[in-house]
Write an enzyme that holds these catalytic residues in place. Sequence first.
Site: not given
Ligand SMILES: NC(=O)C1=CN([C@@H]2O[C@H](COP(=O)(O)OP(=O)(O)OC[C@H]3O[C@@H](n4cnc5c(N)ncnc54)[C@H](OP(=O)(O)O)[C@@H]3O)[C@@H](O)[C@H]2O)C=CC1
Ligand SMILES: N=C(CCC(=O)O)C(=O)O
Length: 449
Positions: A130, A170
Amino acid sequence: MTAKLDEKLVPIYQDVLHRNPGEKEFHQAVHEVLETLGPVLVKYPEFADKKIIQRICEPERQIIFRVPWQDDQGEIHINRAFRVEFNSALGPYKGGMRFHPSVYLGIIKFLGFEQIFKNALTGLPIGGGKGGSDFDPKGRSDDEIMRFCQSLMTELYRHLGEYTDVPAGDIGVGGREIGYMFGQYKRITNRYESGVFTGKGLDWGGSRARTEATGYGTVFFTHEMLKARGDSLDGKTVVVSGSGNVATYAIEKCHELGAKVIACSDSQGIIVDEKGIDLKALKQIKEIERRRISAYTEIHKDAKYVEGGNIWSVPCDVALPCATQNELNASDAKTLVENGCIAVAEGANMPTTPEGILLFQDAKICYGPGKAANAGGVATSALEMQQNASRDSWTFDYTQKRLEEIMIDIHKNCYETAAEFGSEGNYVLGANVNGFLRVAKAMTAMGVI
Ligand SMILES: NC(=O)C1=CN([C@@H]2O[C@H](COP(=O)(O)OP(=O)(O)OC[C@H]3O[C@@H](n4cnc5c(N)ncnc54)[C@H](OP(=O)(O)O)[C@@H]3O)[C@@H](O)[C@H]2O)C=CC1
Ligand SMILES: N=C(CCC(=O)O)C(=O)O
C-alpha cells in the site's frame, strides 16, 4: 482492544507495539487478525517454529520520501509519501495509493497489512502492499494534481514494476491520478509496462468493470451472506456511507438487485432520500462536478441534507460502510442493531471499531469484514493485470461474471473455514484464517527470507 489474545500471541503483539510506536491503526489491524489465530497455531505448530506470524507483522520494505511540487500560483509545497511493500509470498506487492491529509505511516501499514490477507483471499497471484501521501487533492486543479503525481512518481518509479509492485486507487486516487502517475512512469522508464498500474482508463489498458468492482463486489458478498441464511437483498432498505468510488457502485449494484439505498454521505454531512438515491444525480455531483453531497438537494428538493449528520442513525436492514477507517463505532453498531439492521458488509478498509465488531457478533447479524467484502476491487485489478499480460481486453459482462465468481468463492471459503475452526458464521475468523493459511504455506515453502 477488546477480544483477548491467545497467550502464545501476546508477546508477538507486544513486539508489534514496541517496534511501531504510535501507529494505532496498524496496531488495530494486527490485533484483529491475531485474535483469531490461536486455533491455527494448535493445528499448525510449525508456523510458530518458523515465526511466520512475526515475519508477516514486519513489512518487507518501508519507503518514505519527500514530494516537492508547485501550485498554480508558483508557491512550493512539500508533502510526504509512502510505499509499504508488506508481503510478496503470493505475488508482486499489490495495493492502492491513498491521498488524504490524515495519511501517515501507521495508516499505510494498516492498509498494507489488511491487503496481505485480502489479496490472498482472492486466490489470485498478488502480494500485499500500500502507499499514499498526506497530500490533500481537494480543491486542487488538474494541473496541480498532475504536478504532484509527476513529482511523486519521479521518486517512486524505481520501486515499481508489473512483477514487483503494482499500485492502484484508494481514497483521493482515481483514474485521473493513476493516469498522471502512469504517464510519468512511462516517460522515465521508456517502457509501456501496462501492468505496473491498475485502475487505468479504458482507452489505455484499463479493465472494464474495475471502476465498479469494489462496490459491486461488496454487494455480491452481502448477497451471499444473506443467501446463506435463506434471505436476499431484494426489497431491503440499505444505508451506504461515503459517496466516492466504492459507495457509488455499491449503491448501483444494490438497486440492480432490488434493494433501495436511502442514504449516503461525505465528510461534511449526509443525505437521506426515502424514494431511493438517484444515482445519475449522485454521479453528476461527485464524479463530474466534484462537489459536496449537499448539492443533491438542489436536484431533489424533497431529499434531506444534514450537515455533520450520523448516517448510522438512519434505520435500515443493511449497512454498507464505504468511507474510511473507524467510521462506525459501538454506539453506531448498537443503534443499527436496535433499528433492525440484519447485515453489515465493509466496502471500506477497517471501518468498524473493535467494539463495534464485537457488538455485531454478539447480536449474531451478518458481518462481513473489509478484507473479504471489499476484495472485489483488488481482484479485478488482478484481472486487469491478466488482460495486460495477454494483450487482451475482456467485455464488461465477462469481467463482472469473473468478479462475481471470485466473491462467491471468497464467501464460501470464509464460511467453510469459520465452520472448520468451530466458529460458524464468524466471517472475521474465516477471512483471517483462510487468508493467513495461504500466505503462511507459501512463506514456509520459500524458506527464511
Ligand atoms: N478504490 C478501491 O479500489 C478500494 C477502496 N477501498 C476502501 O474504500 C473506502 C473508500 O475508498 P474510495 O471510494 O476509493 O475513495 P473516494 O476518495 O472515492 O471516496 C471516499 C469517500 O469517503 C469519504 N471520506 C473519506 N475520508 C473521510 C473521513 N475521514 N470522514 C468521513 N468521510 C470520509 C469521502 O468524503 P469527502 O469527499 O468529503 O472526503 C468520500 O465520500 C476506503 O476505506 C478505501 O480504503 C477498499 C477496496 C478497494
Ligand atoms: N484500494 C484498494 C484496491 C487495491 C488495488 O486494486 O490494487 C484496496 O483493496 O483497498
